[in-house]
Structure formats: structure tokens, C-alpha cells
Design a protein around this motif. Structure first.
Motif, short mmCIF file in Angstrom:
data_model
loop_
_atom_site.label_atom_id
_atom_site.label_comp_id
_atom_site.label_asym_id
_atom_site.label_seq_id
_atom_site.Cartn_x
_atom_site.Cartn_y
_atom_site.Cartn_z
N ARG A 172 29.43 11.41 28.61
CA ARG A 172 28.88 12.08 27.43
C ARG A 172 29.65 13.37 27.13
NH1 ARG A 172 23.32 15.24 26.28
NH2 ARG A 172 23.45 15.16 24.00
N ARG B 78 19.06 5.51 19.21
CA ARG B 78 18.37 5.47 17.92
C ARG B 78 17.92 4.05 17.58
NH1 ARG B 78 22.93 8.77 16.51
NH2 ARG B 78 22.34 10.97 16.36
N LYS C 6 18.02 10.71 31.97
CA LYS C 6 18.30 11.82 31.07
C LYS C 6 19.77 12.20 31.23
CE LYS C 6 13.61 13.68 31.08
NZ LYS C 6 12.74 14.85 31.40
N ARG D 219 20.12 13.63 26.57
CA ARG D 219 19.90 12.46 25.72
C ARG D 219 19.39 11.32 26.57
NH1 ARG D 219 22.19 10.77 20.70
NH2 ARG D 219 20.72 9.20 19.95
N GLN D 220 18.31 10.67 26.11
CA GLN D 220 17.73 9.57 26.89
C GLN D 220 17.43 8.35 26.03
OE1 GLN D 220 14.08 10.53 28.95
NE2 GLN D 220 14.41 8.94 30.50
N ARG D 221 17.21 8.54 24.76
CA ARG D 221 16.80 7.43 23.91
C ARG D 221 17.88 7.11 22.88
NH1 ARG D 221 13.67 6.81 27.41
NH2 ARG D 221 11.44 7.26 27.42
N ASP E 83 25.14 1.14 26.12
CA ASP E 83 25.29 1.89 24.89
C ASP E 83 26.07 1.06 23.88
OD1 ASP E 83 27.97 2.07 25.72
OD2 ASP E 83 28.17 4.10 24.97
N ARG F 46 22.96 14.26 30.64
CA ARG F 46 23.39 15.61 30.27
C ARG F 46 24.88 15.59 29.93
NH1 ARG F 46 19.37 15.56 33.90
NH2 ARG F 46 17.63 17.00 33.59
N ARG G 88 19.38 19.77 24.87
CA ARG G 88 18.52 18.81 25.55
C ARG G 88 19.30 17.58 25.97
NH1 ARG G 88 13.29 17.71 21.98
NH2 ARG G 88 12.80 16.55 23.87
N MET H 264 25.20 6.81 21.93
CA MET H 264 23.77 6.50 22.03
C MET H 264 23.15 6.22 20.67
SD MET H 264 22.82 6.49 25.23
CE MET H 264 21.09 6.93 25.33
N SER H 265 23.98 6.04 19.65
CA SER H 265 23.42 5.68 18.34
C SER H 265 22.81 4.29 18.37
CB SER H 265 24.52 5.74 17.27
OG SER H 265 25.52 4.76 17.53
#
Length: 271
Positions: A95, A183, A170, A179-181, A140, A172, A177, A102-103
Motif C-alpha cells: 500500500r 469499495r 487493517k 484501509r480494510q474495506r 484486491d 497501513r 486511517r 482496494m477500489s
């Protein structure tokens, strides 16, 4: 220069793994035989993961110790959470380099035979009811493995949709913050159930799931192919093609380690 074997750990990868391994305190009284070096033990584990060889057939001339020593080290480190932390560390690095997308996420499952039965096995509907297990995977948008779950071969795919989404750590690697979820989550007809669509939406994730009974050509294949490619990478590790382990935690350790190695390859390709 000879090309390094895939189970040989580079100095760069070892620098990432070594801080995650708990330090072993040798007994002062009756210390016994000197403990095998952690790096050699890990290379023995990787040799089994890559080749699929039985633990007892691990060649002694390689210098990786006995198969039982490597097996115990795999179980010990799995219990300490080393493989999961390694996977999370590499996801953070991906990341940080903007390699993680993560879209969108894609989910799928794959059957494997479980010749020795054990926990997390069941009669496989695609193998004449023989005992089997399932690998449930979420990636992803680029095919980087985010989480993997082991279940019995008779477990319905849709029941693992929410557990997979919750299993994403989660991530980093950037300020702000973690990213975990994703879209959007993309899935095939095996995940077609309105109840689970509603549950996914409660997580503020948009479900894109093909409908049963409709003609093929939904267009989701151009997004879903990445998870099938990642299954190909996972099952290139021969130990994951057939489940030989009676204990589910040992097979799950191999799965987590394989996902981490796939992340490491992706990270190394960016350098």
C-alpha cells in the motif's frame, strides 16, 4: 551465477521475517542439543511448501534439519502469529508503494482433496463425495491476496463471503486511517443470495454478484479473473494442491505463508 532456488531466502526477505520470529530462550541447565538456526528451518519449511515432499523425506544433505524439526517450527511460529503478521507487513508495504488497489475486491473458492481427513474437511460435491477442503480467497483489484480461509469441501461459497471481508486486516502503510474495506466486491453465481447482498451493503461495500439463471456474459469476468490467477499462484506451491495435513492449523499456516510469498514477489517486482 547460479539462479537461487525458490525456497532459498534472500537477505532482503529475511530482514523482514527475522524481527517477527519470537526469540527462543535456551535453558541454562540441561540445554540439550543446539537449536537449528531459524533461517535454515524456514528454508526447510519452504522446501516442503514448494515441492510437496513429505516431511520425513526432507533431504538431510540440504542442511535444513529434520522434517520433524521444521514441522515443529512451522506450528510454533503459526501459533505465535508469525505468518499472519508477515502477510500484514507486506500488505502495508504494498500500500505504501501504491501497488494495492482496494477500489475493488474479488472472491472465489477452490476445492482440494484431503487424503487424510481431519478438521475442516467434508464430502466434496465435485469429487464424488470424497473428503476434501476448500480454499476461500479474496484479492484486491490486481490479484494481491488479502485473506484466505480454509473450510470443509461441502461448505457453500456464499457462507464465507462475510468472513472473508472481515478477515481482511487493517492495512497501513500511509498516513491516516488504515484501509480494510474495498469499495466493491465481485463474485460469481455461487455467491448469488439477496440476504448476503444486504449484509455486504451494511459494511458500506457494493456487491457485484452474477445472478443465477441468467445467460453467461455478465461482464464480471474481466474483474474476477484476477482471483483465479492468484489461485494459480497459490496452487503452484505443490503442498497446497492436495491437503496432506490432518491438523487444519498446519495447512492454514502453509496458506498464510504462501499468500505472504506472493505479496513479496509482487513487491520485489516493483523494485
Amino acid at each position: 551465477m547460479a539462479k537461487p532456488k525458490p525456497w532459498e531466502i534472500s537477505d532482503e526477505l529475511w530482514a523482514v521475517i527475522k524481527p517477527l520470529i519470537p526469540e527462543h530462550q535456551r535453558r541454562f541447565r540441561h540445554p540439550g542439543r543446539k537449536r537449528l538456526d531459524d533461517r535454515l528451518a524456514l528454508q526447510g519449511i519452504l522446501f516442503v511448501l514448494h515441492t510437496g515432499i513429505a516431511w520425513e523425506h526432507l533431504p538431510q544433505e540440504l542442511g535444513y534439519g529434520s522434517g520433524m524439526t521444521c514441522w515443529r517450527r512451522l506450528a510454533e511460529w503459526n501459533k505465535a502469529g508469525v505468518w499472519q503478521r508477515l502477510h500484514e507487513t507486506l500488505l502495508d508495504r504494498l500500500r505504501a508503494t501504491d501497488a494495492l488497489d482496494m477500489s475493488r475486491a474479488a472472491v472465489d473458492s477452490s476445492h482440494i482433496r484431503a487424503l487424510k481427513r481431519g478438521a475442516q474437511t467434508g464430502p466434496s460435491p465435485v469429487d464424488r463425495g470424497r473428503p476434501g477442503s476448500k480454499h476461500h480467497l479474496i484479492t484486491d483489484a490486481g490479484g494481491i491476496p488479502l485473506a484466505v480461509i480454509l473450510t470443509g469441501g461441502n461448505r457453500n461459497d456464499v457462507t464465507q463471503l462475510l468472513p472473508l471481508l472481515h478477515a481482511i486486516p487493517k492495512i497501513r502503510g500511509k498516513r491516516g486511517r488504515p484501509r480494510q474495506r474495498p469499495r466493491v466486491v465481485v463474485a460469481d453465481r455461487g455467491y448469488d443470495h439477496d440476504k448476503y447482498r444486504r449484509m455486504v451493503r451494511t459494511l458500506q461495500i457494493r456487491p457485484l454478484i452474477a445472478r443465477r439463471g441468467t445467460e453467461h456474459g455478465s461482464g464480471l469476468g474481466r474483474h474476477r479473473y484476477v482471483v483465479e490467477q492468484t489461485f494459480g499462484l497459490l496452487h503452484a506451491f505443490r503442498r497446497l494442491r492436495i491437503r496432506w495435513e490432518i491438523r487444519a492449523d498446519i495447512h492454514e499456516a502453509f496458506l498464510s505463508l504462501a499468500c505472504a510469498l506472493i505479496c513479496w514477489r509482487r513487491l520485489a517486482s516493483l523494485c
